[in-house]
Design an enzyme around this catalytic site. Structure first.
Site, mmCIF file in Angstrom:
data_model
loop_
_atom_site.group_PDB
_atom_site.id
_atom_site.type_symbol
_atom_site.label_atom_id
_atom_site.label_comp_id
_atom_site.label_asym_id
_atom_site.label_seq_id
_atom_site.Cartn_x
_atom_site.Cartn_y
_atom_site.Cartn_z
ATOM 1 N N SER A 1 -6.153 26.069 -21.149
ATOM 2 C CA SER A 1 -5.052 25.266 -20.592
ATOM 3 C C SER A 1 -5.444 24.549 -19.286
ATOM 4 O O SER A 1 -5.049 23.382 -19.096
ATOM 5 C CB SER A 1 -3.797 26.126 -20.396
ATOM 6 O OG SER A 1 -4.101 27.356 -19.787
ATOM 7 N N ASP B 1 1.676 32.374 -19.377
ATOM 8 C CA ASP B 1 0.891 32.725 -20.570
ATOM 9 C C ASP B 1 0.172 34.059 -20.375
ATOM 10 O O ASP B 1 -1.058 34.124 -20.363
ATOM 11 C CB ASP B 1 -0.127 31.580 -20.807
ATOM 12 C CG ASP B 1 -0.990 31.809 -22.024
ATOM 13 O OD1 ASP B 1 -0.566 32.556 -22.934
ATOM 14 O OD2 ASP B 1 -2.100 31.242 -22.066
HETATM 15 C C1 LIG Z 1 -3.780 34.521 -22.476
HETATM 16 S S1 LIG Z 1 -4.904 34.456 -21.146
HETATM 17 C C2 LIG Z 1 -4.685 32.858 -20.444
HETATM 18 C C3 LIG Z 1 -5.162 31.715 -21.276
HETATM 19 C C4 LIG Z 1 -4.970 30.353 -20.669
HETATM 20 N N1 LIG Z 1 -3.631 30.146 -20.124
HETATM 21 C C5 LIG Z 1 -5.239 29.279 -21.696
HETATM 22 O O1 LIG Z 1 -4.302 28.882 -22.421
HETATM 23 O O2 LIG Z 1 -6.372 28.803 -21.782
HETATM 24 C C6 LIG Z 1 -4.114 35.468 -19.945
HETATM 25 C C7 LIG Z 1 -4.901 35.625 -18.646
HETATM 26 O O3 LIG Z 1 -4.057 36.231 -17.678
HETATM 27 C C8 LIG Z 1 -4.843 37.056 -16.831
HETATM 28 N N2 LIG Z 1 -3.896 37.963 -16.172
HETATM 29 C C9 LIG Z 1 -3.379 39.120 -16.624
HETATM 30 N N3 LIG Z 1 -2.423 39.567 -15.780
HETATM 31 C C10 LIG Z 1 -2.323 38.651 -14.780
HETATM 32 C C11 LIG Z 1 -1.462 38.502 -13.654
HETATM 33 N N4 LIG Z 1 -0.533 39.425 -13.378
HETATM 34 N N5 LIG Z 1 -1.606 37.413 -12.883
HETATM 35 C C12 LIG Z 1 -2.532 36.469 -13.169
HETATM 36 N N6 LIG Z 1 -3.376 36.545 -14.229
HETATM 37 C C13 LIG Z 1 -3.258 37.617 -15.033
HETATM 38 C C14 LIG Z 1 -5.823 37.698 -17.785
HETATM 39 O O4 LIG Z 1 -6.965 38.138 -17.078
HETATM 40 C C15 LIG Z 1 -6.122 36.530 -18.730
HETATM 41 O O5 LIG Z 1 -7.252 35.815 -18.302
#
Ligand SMILES: C[S@@+](CC[C@H](N)C(=O)[O-])C[C@H]1O[C@@H](n2cnc3c(N)ncnc32)[C@H](O)[C@@H]1O
Length: 281
Positions: free
Chosen positions: A100, A165
């Site tokens: 994203s 996300d």
């Molecule tokens: C589904 S992935 C994101 C994918 C990205 N948005 C995309 O569409 O390319 C979720 C990410 O959130 C991170 N994450 C998990 N908990 C988090 C938090 N509380 N705050 C920020 N990042 C977090 C994880 O390490 C992971 O890299």
């Protein structure tokens, strides 16, 4: 620290749905001159190799982008999405999948801004390196994205697209999505917020769409894509959804022809289906 690495899932059917909707939202938001703030509360690494590392090991893109690549489609939303993936690749077969942040940085203009949160200690370093190369419009924070959203709302331009996300690896994410949205609506009611969620066999996942509907203070749109029947007792992902609050104008028109095409392309068994519902005033 959590173990989730989005690289394992890059380009899978859930990424296709999420990023196809994201492209259509960005496309509409840049029609007006006024600057857009793009906030990604859970940004991941920014971009992913498909021919190496996690993605090559899991091969999940085989159930996603690989099924669309090289096709010729009549649905403009599919063409727009594939054009963004192509922009990030040189050759005829994609070797990189744009996350994203990459998609947003490709589509947004010089005066727009990107604010990215990523809490995984290794992933955020990769994201920082990507952001340094991608330009000065981008700010990366290694803090919790749910809490961090408070610090950027409302944006000075009063125009924002917020992507929420999470990985939902921690089941608290389901609760935190709703709490974060309620707080965000109090700070900035007119922002556009998109929440991705997984269809998995757990009650929190089944309940989330109704909680999202109830949390919406105004217009909303909800698109979901189920690619197969849930595995009995299984924990696998059988589909996903995108719930958009204050959707950009005509997002529903763009998605209506694309959703059945996604079912035909990404469906894995007769249970494959889509949903598209909205409350638009
Ligand atoms: C589904 S992935 C994101 C994918 C990205 N948005 C995309 O569409 O390319 C979720 C990410 O959130 C991170 N994450 C998990 N908990 C988090 C938090 N509380 N705050 C920020 N990042 C977090 C994880 O390490 C992971 O890299």
């Amino acid at each position: 620290m959590f173990s989730y690495r989005h690289g394992f899932h890059a380009g899978n059917h859930a990424d296709v749905l999420k990023h196809l909707v994201l492209v259509q939202m960005l496309k509409r938001m840049i029609l007006k001159d006024k600057a857009v703030l793009f906030v990604d509360t859970h940004a991941g690494a920014g971009t992913y190799a498909l021919d190496d590392g996690f993605a090559a090991k899991s091969a999940e893109s085989g159930s996603g982008i690989a099924r669309l690549w090289g096709g010729r489609f009549a649905e403009p939303a599919l063409c727009d999405y594939l054009a963004e993936v192509a922009k990030h690749n040189d050759g005829p077969t994609p070797t990189r999948y744009p996350g994203s942040p990459q998609i947003a940085s490709q589509m947004l203009r010089g005066h727009d801004r990107l604010r990215l949160f990523e809490a995984h200690t290794t992933e955020v370093e990769v994201l920082r390196d990507w952001a340094t190369a991608a330009g000065r419009r981008i700010t990366v924070s290694s803090t919790d994205g749910f809490a961090g959203l408070k610090s950027v709302l409302p944006p000075p331009s009063r125009r924002a697209l917020v992507l929420i996300d999470p990985s939902y690896e921690d089941k608290q994410d389901y609760r935190r999505v709703i709490a974060t949205l309620e707080d965000a609506f109090r700070r900035f009611a007119t922002g556009t917020y998109a929440v991705w969620y997984p269809q998995v066999s757990r009650p929190e996942s089944s309940r989330l769409p109704e909680l999202l509907r109830r949390a919406a203070p105004g217009d909303w749109l909800h698109a979901w894509l189920t690619v197969k029947a849930p595995e009995p007792g299984g924990r696998g992902l059988h589909g996903s959804g995108m719930f958009v609050f204050n959707p950009p104008w005509q997002l529903d028109d763009a998605l209506r022809p694309a959703m059945p095409a996604l079912v035909a392309l990404l469906g894995q068994d007769p249970a494959a289906c889509f949903g598209l519902e909205s409350r638009l005033t």
